[in-house]
Design a protein around this motif. Structure first.
Motif, PDB file in Angstrom:
ATOM      1  N   ARG A 156       0.881  -1.173   0.000  1.00  0.00           N
ATOM      2  CA  ARG A 156       0.000   0.000   0.000  1.00  0.00           C
ATOM      3  C   ARG A 156       0.910   1.211   0.000  1.00  0.00           C
ATOM      4  O   ARG A 156       1.818   1.321   0.809  1.00  0.00           O
ATOM      5  CB  ARG A 156      -0.869  -0.013   1.266  1.00  0.00           C
ATOM      6  N   PRO A 157       0.718   2.170  -0.908  1.00  0.00           N
ATOM      7  CA  PRO A 157       1.660   3.289  -0.997  1.00  0.00           C
ATOM      8  C   PRO A 157       1.708   4.106   0.286  1.00  0.00           C
ATOM      9  O   PRO A 157       0.695   4.266   0.974  1.00  0.00           O
ATOM     10  CB  PRO A 157       1.105   4.132  -2.146  1.00  0.00           C
ATOM     11  N   MET A 158       2.883   4.619   0.600  1.00  0.00           N
ATOM     12  CA  MET A 158       2.946   5.656   1.619  1.00  0.00           C
ATOM     13  C   MET A 158       2.384   6.931   1.002  1.00  0.00           C
ATOM     14  O   MET A 158       2.372   7.102  -0.233  1.00  0.00           O
ATOM     15  CB  MET A 158       4.372   5.864   2.125  1.00  0.00           C
ATOM     16  N   SER A 159       1.907   7.827   1.841  1.00  0.00           N
ATOM     17  CA  SER A 159       1.309   9.051   1.306  1.00  0.00           C
ATOM     18  C   SER A 159       1.409  10.170   2.328  1.00  0.00           C
ATOM     19  O   SER A 159       1.609   9.933   3.522  1.00  0.00           O
ATOM     20  CB  SER A 159      -0.163   8.816   0.921  1.00  0.00           C
ATOM     21  N   HIS A 160       1.284  11.368   1.826  1.00  0.00           N
ATOM     22  CA  HIS A 160       1.251  12.563   2.668  1.00  0.00           C
ATOM     23  C   HIS A 160       0.118  13.440   2.162  1.00  0.00           C
ATOM     24  O   HIS A 160      -0.044  13.643   0.953  1.00  0.00           O
ATOM     25  CB  HIS A 160       2.578  13.324   2.593  1.00  0.00           C
ATOM     26  N   HIS A 161      -0.689  13.925   3.090  1.00  0.00           N
ATOM     27  CA  HIS A 161      -1.793  14.828   2.751  1.00  0.00           C
ATOM     28  C   HIS A 161      -1.651  16.103   3.576  1.00  0.00           C
ATOM     29  O   HIS A 161      -1.506  16.038   4.807  1.00  0.00           O
ATOM     30  CB  HIS A 161      -3.148  14.182   3.055  1.00  0.00           C
ATOM     31  N   ARG A 162      -1.667  17.229   2.886  1.00  0.00           N
ATOM     32  CA  ARG A 162      -1.656  18.527   3.582  1.00  0.00           C
ATOM     33  C   ARG A 162      -2.925  19.264   3.171  1.00  0.00           C
ATOM     34  O   ARG A 162      -3.230  19.386   1.967  1.00  0.00           O
ATOM     35  CB  ARG A 162      -0.413  19.337   3.221  1.00  0.00           C
ATOM     36  N   VAL A 163      -3.658  19.732   4.163  1.00  0.00           N
ATOM     37  CA  VAL A 163      -4.988  20.302   3.920  1.00  0.00           C
ATOM     38  C   VAL A 163      -5.109  21.640   4.634  1.00  0.00           C
ATOM     39  O   VAL A 163      -4.711  21.775   5.803  1.00  0.00           O
ATOM     40  CB  VAL A 163      -6.099  19.345   4.423  1.00  0.00           C
ATOM     41  N   TRP A 164      -5.657  22.629   3.924  1.00  0.00           N
ATOM     42  CA  TRP A 164      -5.960  23.932   4.502  1.00  0.00           C
ATOM     43  C   TRP A 164      -7.467  24.148   4.408  1.00  0.00           C
ATOM     44  O   TRP A 164      -8.075  23.941   3.346  1.00  0.00           O
ATOM     45  CB  TRP A 164      -5.261  25.049   3.748  1.00  0.00           C
ATOM     46  N   VAL A 165      -8.071  24.531   5.514  1.00  0.00           N
ATOM     47  CA  VAL A 165      -9.517  24.775   5.541  1.00  0.00           C
ATOM     48  C   VAL A 165      -9.768  26.168   6.100  1.00  0.00           C
ATOM     49  O   VAL A 165      -9.323  26.496   7.209  1.00  0.00           O
ATOM     50  CB  VAL A 165     -10.256  23.727   6.405  1.00  0.00           C
ATOM     51  N   GLN A 166     -10.455  26.977   5.317  1.00  0.00           N
ATOM     52  CA  GLN A 166     -10.891  28.290   5.807  1.00  0.00           C
ATOM     53  C   GLN A 166     -12.294  28.133   6.377  1.00  0.00           C
ATOM     54  O   GLN A 166     -13.205  27.652   5.704  1.00  0.00           O
ATOM     55  CB  GLN A 166     -10.886  29.312   4.669  1.00  0.00           C
ATOM     56  N   VAL A 167     -12.444  28.520   7.644  1.00  0.00           N
ATOM     57  CA  VAL A 167     -13.684  28.280   8.376  1.00  0.00           C
ATOM     58  C   VAL A 167     -14.467  29.575   8.502  1.00  0.00           C
ATOM     59  O   VAL A 167     -13.906  30.641   8.790  1.00  0.00           O
ATOM     60  CB  VAL A 167     -13.376  27.699   9.773  1.00  0.00           C
ATOM     61  N   GLY A 168     -15.779  29.471   8.293  1.00  0.00           N
ATOM     62  CA  GLY A 168     -16.640  30.641   8.424  1.00  0.00           C
ATOM     63  C   GLY A 168     -17.042  30.901   9.862  1.00  0.00           C
ATOM     64  O   GLY A 168     -16.705  30.145  10.778  1.00  0.00           O
ATOM     65  N   SER A 169     -17.800  31.953  10.047  1.00  0.00           N
ATOM     66  CA  SER A 169     -18.215  32.335  11.403  1.00  0.00           C
ATOM     67  C   SER A 169     -19.125  31.298  12.039  1.00  0.00           C
ATOM     68  O   SER A 169     -19.246  31.241  13.272  1.00  0.00           O
ATOM     69  CB  SER A 169     -18.923  33.695  11.367  1.00  0.00           C
ATOM     70  N   ASP A 170     -19.779  30.461  11.212  1.00  0.00           N
ATOM     71  CA  ASP A 170     -20.654  29.420  11.747  1.00  0.00           C
ATOM     72  C   ASP A 170     -19.891  28.142  12.085  1.00  0.00           C
ATOM     73  O   ASP A 170     -20.480  27.155  12.539  1.00  0.00           O
ATOM     74  CB  ASP A 170     -21.776  29.097  10.757  1.00  0.00           C
ATOM     75  N   ALA A 227      -5.440   7.721  -5.258  1.00  0.00           N
ATOM     76  CA  ALA A 227      -4.836   8.474  -4.166  1.00  0.00           C
ATOM     77  C   ALA A 227      -5.803   9.456  -3.529  1.00  0.00           C
ATOM     78  O   ALA A 227      -5.578   9.914  -2.406  1.00  0.00           O
ATOM     79  CB  ALA A 227      -3.599   9.218  -4.658  1.00  0.00           C
ATOM     80  N   THR A 228      -6.878   9.793  -4.242  1.00  0.00           N
ATOM     81  CA  THR A 228      -7.804  10.808  -3.732  1.00  0.00           C
ATOM     82  C   THR A 228      -9.241  10.315  -3.660  1.00  0.00           C
ATOM     83  O   THR A 228     -10.138  11.095  -3.341  1.00  0.00           O
ATOM     84  CB  THR A 228      -7.745  12.067  -4.615  1.00  0.00           C
ATOM     85  N   GLU A 229      -9.480   9.019  -3.962  1.00  0.00           N
ATOM     86  CA  GLU A 229     -10.838   8.521  -3.779  1.00  0.00           C
ATOM     87  C   GLU A 229     -11.191   8.645  -2.302  1.00  0.00           C
ATOM     88  O   GLU A 229     -10.391   8.357  -1.422  1.00  0.00           O
ATOM     89  CB  GLU A 229     -10.940   7.062  -4.242  1.00  0.00           C
ATOM     90  N   THR A 285      -7.480   8.080   2.871  1.00  0.00           N
ATOM     91  CA  THR A 285      -8.291   9.283   2.688  1.00  0.00           C
ATOM     92  C   THR A 285      -9.435   9.373   3.694  1.00  0.00           C
ATOM     93  O   THR A 285      -9.847  10.480   4.061  1.00  0.00           O
ATOM     94  CB  THR A 285      -8.852   9.358   1.261  1.00  0.00           C
ATOM     95  N   ALA A 286      -9.960   8.230   4.158  1.00  0.00           N
ATOM     96  CA  ALA A 286     -11.011   8.269   5.181  1.00  0.00           C
ATOM     97  C   ALA A 286     -10.479   8.912   6.453  1.00  0.00           C
ATOM     98  O   ALA A 286     -11.174   9.692   7.119  1.00  0.00           O
ATOM     99  CB  ALA A 286     -11.530   6.860   5.464  1.00  0.00           C
TER     100      ALA A 286
END
Length: 730
Positions: free
Chosen positions: A448-462, A486-488, A526-527
């Motif tokens: 199973r491939p090794m992987s790295h995921h970097r994620v940025w999330v901008q959050v609203g006032s809610d 890789a992204t499923e 990805t889960a």
């Protein structure tokens, strides 16, 4: 008509025709049913020679003999997932056969008879649902036609149940056996009448149980390792200890002195040693003196690769990204406001099934005979033919059950099959059994491939996401295709539903470490990314993870996930308090058309997670075999916990550090939680169960740990992790 065609007999009885034919021969009714397959034309070219089955698109799937047994031909691979029972139940339901008189046999390789034979993507039930229903219904109609003609009544008044036909109006009855000859002469309808779901008597009941429990329990089940033949030679191969290493030179003199060793020669993948026994083959291989050329081999260690993947995600290398999902008008615009950054590292994972890789092959001129627990039978046929320089139709694969696989036997390169055929071609006319030891597959397997995921999330006032940016770094399982695996699980996730802008990039580094399909494929990482982020966002917003998910699913209009969420909430007792020191964690993920929700009850003992209970809710369409669905959920959770707690393959100077279960531990019995499985009622077509249950368990446990400690998980495994211990590798 040409001279060659004129000389060819119009009909020639062969053993295969006898087995696969569509007429009454020797007291057996064989029924095939046509199904459209887009690869049929291509396959007919690939198939080359070989005997044709009797006319039909895919050939027969049902045999009924005069002793009353109904035999279902299974074109899928039985890897321990119980697919043979599920497919047989579909046929038996429409046929109205006596389930106690139904048995299953494996089909040999035959494209003309069965179409593409591939067991992958948890697709066996889904891809065969209509085909097997129609086959059973067509056979049933033939018996009804025969009974109607014999009794002089309308077929609509005939009732079929458990292999017996009856006509209440005239008080007549007959069994399948009694009508066998007459039924065989009927023409099957092109569009048989199928049962309504509410009329099912077998599908969805506890009656559908495995048909192979007894031989597997007593040791009578034959696997490839059990195959013995008078002319058999055992082969073992010395492979390069580093990925990408090549053979420079070798000295076989000591190996040839080992009693029982018969041949030693170089092949494309290393040096093959052939002997009369496994012990002799191993001793001979151990006696080889080999020099390897590592000039193009992978020589980095795992910390180097992790750093490399992180640099790729940050844009500090020349690996160019591709887009896997975009939404909104300005995906490249800089983030502002409340932005949260997440990062996840996942290691290589081995498949580690109980049965290691093996294959028996014999090359005799144009003909190649293979016995194997084949996963992708049609692919193996083509690859073996290319290796032996023949045509796929001259490659016969006897498919026998495999002692697990989890994707290892399902590589598109058919690596171990090709290796066995290469060796067999060098000793043409003799059977060769290739054996890979546990160490062979752990050192030089397809991971199973090794992987790295970097994620940025901008959050609203809610508290809900307004923008997402995802950078995923992962090797490609299919080099000639887009890197979609890789992204499923990230692409089109309902967790993205509140965002006006989504920018998804995928980076595909290429280097010699071999990777392959692993149970649940990309969803296995990805889960964790999507479901652990959601809990962290809910925690920041001061919202309960259930209500947070419910809002996202409502925004996405995902009614199936909402149903799973509501059922999971109720079954797990989410709103009831646990004793001090325990917490619940939830994850819901869709894979291969199936939605699985899991809640894990977890405590921490000296920082180590202990999982005592997992509640699982599944929407897999119509449930064919409820007992087997529960078994697959339990097995998937055990498999997923093994990976989450312990699983990792690490490299030191390019050498794999884990060679057996002493350094690649799996979950112990005392660590396995109690699992409760609940199935959402559905009228949709069935979807798969072999893999979807693996993906949610790691994030469910991570979310419970987050609730207990307030600390998120950034890398797996939770325990025993070289990458967790400051990247130190002993």
């Amino acid at each position: 008509m040409t001279d060659a065609q004129d000389r060819k007999p119009r009909f020639r009885m062969t053993r295969r025709r006898l087995i696969l034919g569509g007429s009454m021969i020797g007291g057996a009714l064989v029924v095939g049913y046509a199904a459209t397959n887009p690869m049929q034309a291509i396959g007919a070219v690939l198939q080359g020679g070989g005997d044709d089955p009797e006319p039909s698109a895919f050939g027969p799937f049902i045999r009924i003999t005069d002793d009353g047994w109904v035999t279902i031909v299974n074109k899928q691979q039985e890897l321990g997932q119980g697919i043979h029972a599920g497919l047989a139940a579909i046929v038996a339901e429409e046929l109205d056969a006596d389930w106690d008189k139904v048995r299953v046999v494996n089909a040999r390789s035959n494209f003309r008879a069965y179409g593409v034979q591939m067991t992958a993507g948890s697709n066996s039930i889904a891809s065969n649902w209509d085909l097997m229903r129609n086959a059973g219904a067509a056979a049933r109609a033939m018996f009804v036609q025969a009974a109607a003609a014999r009794w002089g009544v309308q077929g609509s008044g005939i009732v079929v149940r458990d292999g017996t036909l009856s006509h209440p109006g005239s008080n007549r009855t007959a069994t399948f056996v009694e009508l066998l000859a007459d039924a065989s002469r009927q023409t099957p309808p092109e569009t048989p009448i199928l049962k309504r779901r509410e009329d099912y008597r077998l599908i969805g009941t506890e009656r559908v149980r495995r048909k192979d429990s007894l031989p597997k329990s007593t040791g009578a089940q034959v696997y490839t390792q059990d195959i013995q033949r008078p002319d058999l030679l055992i082969a073992m191969v010395a492979h390069s200890p580093r990925f990408g290493g090549k053979l420079m030179r070798f000295d076989a003199s000591d190996a040839l002195k080992v009693r029982g060793v018969r041949h030693v020669f170089a092949i494309e993948t290393g040096v093959a040693v052939l002997a009369e026994t496994t012990f002799a083959a191993k001793r001979g291989r151990d006696a080889l003196r080999i020099e390897w050329d590592d000039s193009e081999a992978e020589t980095r260690s795992s910390p180097d690769l992790v750093a490399y993947f992180r640099d790729i995600a940050a844009g500090r290398t020349d690996v160019k990204p591709g887009r896997f999902q975009t939404k909104g008008d300005t995906p490249e615009a800089p983030f502002d406001g409340d932005v949260v950054e997440f990062a996840f590292d996942f290691p290589y994972l081995a498949h580690a099934p109980m049965e290691t890789l093996n294959c028996v092959a014999k090359v005799d001129g144009w003909d190649v005979a293979i016995t194997s627990g084949a996963h992708l039978v049609t692919v193996d046929q083509v690859q073996a033919a290319l290796t032996a320089r023949t045509v796929p139709g001259r490659v016969d694969i006897e498919v026998i059950p495999a002692g697990g696989s989890f994707g290892r036997r399902g590589g598109m390169s058919s690596d171990y099959v090709v290796e066995c055929v290469r060796i067999a071609k060098r000793v043409e006319g003799r059977s060769v059994k290739l054996i890979w030891s546990r160490e062979d597959d752990m050192r030089m397997g397809y991971f199973r491939p090794m992987s790295h995921h970097r994620v940025w999330v901008q959050v609203g006032s809610d508290g809900f996401p307004e923008r997402w940016r995802v950078h995923s770094v992962c090797q490609n399982l299919l080099p000639l295709a887009p890197n979609f695996t890789a992204t499923e699980g990230i692409a089109d996730s309902p967790n993205l539903s509140t965002a006006t802008t989504v920018d998804g990039k995928i980076f595909t580094p290429a280097f010699p470490v071999t990777v392959g399909f692993w149970r649940s494929v990309g969803n296995s990482h990805t889960a964790m990314v999507m479901e652990h982020i959601v809990d962290q966002l809910a925690r920041r917003a001061g919202k309960d993870p259930v209500s947070y998910r419910r809002f996202l699913y409502q925004k996405a209009g995902d009614t199936r996930r909402l149903a799973v969420l509501d059922e999971l909430y109720a079954r797990a007792g989410w709103d009831t308090p646990l004793e001090a020191g325990w917490a619940r964690g939830m994850a819901i993920h869709q894979a291969f058309g199936t939605i699985v929700g899991q809640v894990a009850e977890v405590t921490l003992l000296d920082g180590r997670p202990i999982v005592r209970r997992v509640v699982a809710v599944v929407d897999c369409g119509i449930a064919v075999a409820t007992d087997q669905i529960a078994a697959q959920m339990e097995g998937s959770i055990g498999f997923g916990l093994s990976a989450a707690f312990y699983g990792e393959i690490t490299l030191k100077d390019g050498l794999v550090q884990q060679t057996n279960f002493d350094r690649y531990p799996v979950l112990r019995m005392n660590e396995m939680p109690a699992v409760e499985t609940y199935i959402v009622a559905s009228d949709n077509k069935p979807t798969g169960m072999g893999e979807p249950g693996v993906a949610p368990i790691a994030p469910a446990v991570a979310n419970a740990m987050l609730a207990l400690s307030g600390t998120p998980t950034q890398r797996l495994p939770f325990l025993n992790g070289a990458m967790n211990a400051g990247f130190s590798i002993s």
